[in-house]
Enzyme design. Structure first.
Site, mmCIF file in Angstrom:
data_model
loop_
_atom_site.group_PDB
_atom_site.id
_atom_site.type_symbol
_atom_site.label_atom_id
_atom_site.label_comp_id
_atom_site.label_asym_id
_atom_site.label_seq_id
_atom_site.Cartn_x
_atom_site.Cartn_y
_atom_site.Cartn_z
ATOM 1 N N GLU B 59 -45.419 -3.097 -32.335
ATOM 2 C CA GLU B 59 -46.354 -2.408 -31.441
ATOM 3 C C GLU B 59 -47.728 -3.058 -31.436
ATOM 4 O O GLU B 59 -48.356 -3.207 -30.388
ATOM 5 C CB GLU B 59 -46.478 -0.929 -31.826
ATOM 6 C CG GLU B 59 -45.292 -0.062 -31.417
ATOM 7 C CD GLU B 59 -44.104 -0.151 -32.354
ATOM 8 O OE1 GLU B 59 -44.199 -0.863 -33.378
ATOM 9 O OE2 GLU B 59 -43.075 0.496 -32.090
ATOM 10 N N HIS B 128 -41.379 12.037 -33.258
ATOM 11 C CA HIS B 128 -41.228 11.681 -31.839
ATOM 12 C C HIS B 128 -41.767 12.764 -30.912
ATOM 13 O O HIS B 128 -41.447 12.773 -29.747
ATOM 14 C CB HIS B 128 -39.750 11.478 -31.473
ATOM 15 C CG HIS B 128 -39.131 10.234 -32.009
ATOM 16 N ND1 HIS B 128 -38.821 10.056 -33.326
ATOM 17 C CD2 HIS B 128 -38.741 9.093 -31.390
ATOM 18 C CE1 HIS B 128 -38.263 8.869 -33.504
ATOM 19 N NE2 HIS B 128 -38.205 8.255 -32.346
#
Lengths: 317, 325
Positions: B59, B128
């Site tokens: 990321e 999440h």
């Protein structure tokens, strides 16, 4: 000989500029953190001499040498140290954050490893536009312990991004010695395990640095993918102006000082290069620094009313 | 035409790619897989792997690469699978994207768009499901958008790409299957103003993103109970369009802030503070907040539901400020 003199001039500019900065720091005209590059000049001078104006550079918080060798005007760098509006970052960056769009100098980044992803992206844009440019990305050996180093080397090798990774191994991540930070000692080997060409260079020998940078940039421009140079060097002075240097002994520093890249080059080009010529070069550099200090002292500070400028761009979407 | 939130997002990407060669999409599984939430499904076939770029699971590297490409003349759209993963790139987003323009004295704008999924409601548990857009809304230099409707899913991307500065777009995961009618000529929308989604006179419900539908459902329930609620969709979380909600609160004299983020130090706290600063004497009751319970979002459905703002809890809070506790 001209090439040697250019390299010598560049190293002297950096050395004397920083020595003056240290004095100005002592007299409180420069504040904040001040990380000196003294001892490491061969790296900036050697690598930058192989870059074209359209190439790009990403630097670290120890960025004075990179900026000067890249061609960022000394007046603008010194004014930045003073926090003045005429500084290369309008006084908003200071010593650690020198920027210059004209010279494609994308800044001193003070997050260790933080510049590597940006360098990959700059290179990606070059690739997508089909431009044969190189992005030179400087960082220290401390960054090789950061996650971003590993993420970016993998990505750059995977996408064959035209980045010249310049790992300035000055042996200490602030005060932590290399051996206390890295289980495996060979950074070039580590880099090559990601699938890119990497080798170690004597970073105290400006001609060796230049030659390695030449080979690397040629390969990168020819589409050979990224390269990493581990430039073995040493900072002669403390990490910053606050550092009491408890972590290394004086004998070690003295040993490295014997390898001073400026002295080594001067020795190499004697006897053709005389003391008079060296003196003339020193004077030339001194005049440039005097001018930079004088103009920085008299320059204006940006008005406080401009404080919130440049948080967002001054055009509406 | 009949469409979904997901398809509207995809059309927005397709449109932007067609409009401007500098635009490209990169992120984890945006290409061959078609996007974690299938937003980019089919775009690889249309635009090829140069412009629909699958990245390694890195990321920080690919968000930073988006920053570098933006600095160097491109107009990248970076997709991050979920807001929780964006924390791995927080260094790049805060220390570079949001900072470089200012730190360089105005020399280096970063015209980058980052899209990411946010929010709970699909039993994806605590890594999440969080709503961290309020954190990003804390950061000067960023624009933060939260499309809650098909029009905004379709229309926010292009103006975001035209913004010279970094824009974060938060797509609530419960909205991807939202379906409805979208005008055939739907296109770019204004990204600077909040919108009144339901006019009303008794109380103002201020919300955004995945909570909008819940606030509207609450407003329907309140209407049945004789309370006429106005619902405001913030749309832009930074810079906040405070004028729109302050104007409303001055009319209704009551406010309930609905935010799926946690309450402490949150976007809802910021809104409540703005109301206190600017409209305190217009209030007939204290501002109320309906936020997520201060727990990591749990997996089990009943616990997850209990942790989130729901129409019933929103309606109860609104009813309380209108009629007293």
């Amino acid at each position: 000989m001209k090439e040697h003199l250019d390299l010598l001039r560049e190293m002297l500019r950096i050395r004397r500029f920083e020595e003056r900065c240290a004095e100005l720091y002592s007299s409180a005209q420069i504040r904040g953190f001040l990380h000196l590059y003294v001892g490491e000049e061969a790296v900036a001078a050697g690598v930058m001499s192989e870059l074209d104006p359209q190439d790009a550079v990403v630097s670290t918080y120890r960025d004075h040498g990179h900026a000067l060798a890249r061609g960022v005007p000394m007046d603008a760098v010194m004014a930045e140290m003073f926090g003045k509006e005429t500084g290369c970052s309008r006084g908003r960056g200071g010593s650690m954050h020198l920027f210059d769009a004209t010279h494609r100098f994308f800044g001193g980044n003070a997050i260790v490893g933080g510049g590597l992803p940006v360098a990959a992206g700059l290179a990606l844009a070059h690739v997508m536009r089909g431009e044969p440019r190189v992005v030179a990305c400087f960082f220290g050996e401390g960054a090789a312990a950061e996650g971003e180093f590993h993420e970016v080397l993998n990505l750059a090798a995977l996408w064959r991004l035209p980045v010249l990774f310049c790992c300035e191994n000055n042996q200490y991540a602030m005060g932590t010695a290399f051996a206390k930070e890295h289980a495996a000692g060979d950074l070039a080997l580590r880099a090559s395990s990601y699938g890119l060409a990497a080798w170690s260079v004597d970073g105290m020998d400006v001609l060796a640095v230049k030659e390695s940078a030449r080979r690397a940039t040629e390969s990168i421009r020819a589409g050979g993918g990224p390269c990493l140079l581990e430039l073995r060097t040493y900072r002669f002075r403390a990490h910053s102006m606050y550092d009491p240097e408890r972590y290394r002994d004086k004998a070690e520093v003295a040993q490295w000082r014997d390898l001073d890249p400026i002295d080594r080059l001067v020795e190499l080009i004697r006897p053709e290069f005389t003391d008079d010529e060296l003196g003339a070069l020193e004077s030339e550099v001194s005049v440039e620094i005097d001018h930079a200090v004088a103009t920085a002292e008299t320059a204006d500070f940006e008005p406080v009313t401009d404080l919130t400028r440049f948080v967002t761009s001054e055009v509406s979407p | 035409m009949k469409t979904t939130y997901r398809e509207a997002l995809r059309e927005a990407i397709r449109d932007a790619m067609n409009r401007d060669d500098r635009v490209f999409l990169m992120g984890e599984d945006v290409g061959s897989y078609g996007g974690c939430y299938a937003v980019s499904l089919g775009l690889l076939e249309d635009f090829g792997p140069e412009r629909i770029r699958d990245t390694p699971l890195s990321e920080s590297a690919f968000v930073g690469a988006g920053i570098g490409a933006a600095l160097n003349g491109m107009r990248p759209i970076v997709e991050i699978m979920t807001v929780n993963f964006s924390l791995l790139a927080l260094d790049q987003i805060l220390n570079n994207a949001a900072t470089l323009l200012h730190m360089s004295g105005g020399q280096f704008p970063v015209p980058l768009v980052i899209r990411m999924t946010t929010g709970a409601g699909r039993q994806l548990a605590a890594q999440h499901s969080h709503s961290l857009e309020g954190w990003y809304a804390h950061i000067p230099g960023l624009r933060v958008l939260a499309p809650a409707t098909l029009e905004d899913a379709r229309g926010m991307l292009w103006p975001a790409l035209c913004d010279p500065d970094p824009v974060l777009i938060f797509e609530h995961n419960a909205l991807y299957n939202l379906s409805g009618e979208l005008a055939d000529d739907a296109g770019p929308v204004d990204i600077t103003r909040a919108a009144v989604r339901r006019p009303g006179k008794d109380v103002t419900l201020i919300t955004y993103g995945g909570s909008l539908a819940k606030a509207l459902a609450a407003a329907d329930d309140l209407a049945a109970d004789g309370i006429d609620a106005e619902v405001i969709d913030l749309r832009t979380l930074r810079p906040l369009d405070a004028d729109t909600f302050l104007e409303s609160v001055r009319r209704t004299h009551r406010a309930v802030v609905v935010d799926e983020g946690w309450r402490s130090g949150s976007l809802s706290a910021e809104i409540a503070a703005r109301i206190a600063e600017e409209a305190l004497y217009d209030l007939d009751a204290p501002v109320r907040r309906v936020c997520s319970a201060e727990v990591p979002i749990p997996y089990a459905q009943h616990l997850e539901e209990a942790a989130l703002p729901q129409p019933a809890s929103i309606a109860a809070a609104a009813s309380e400020v209108v009629r007293g506790g």
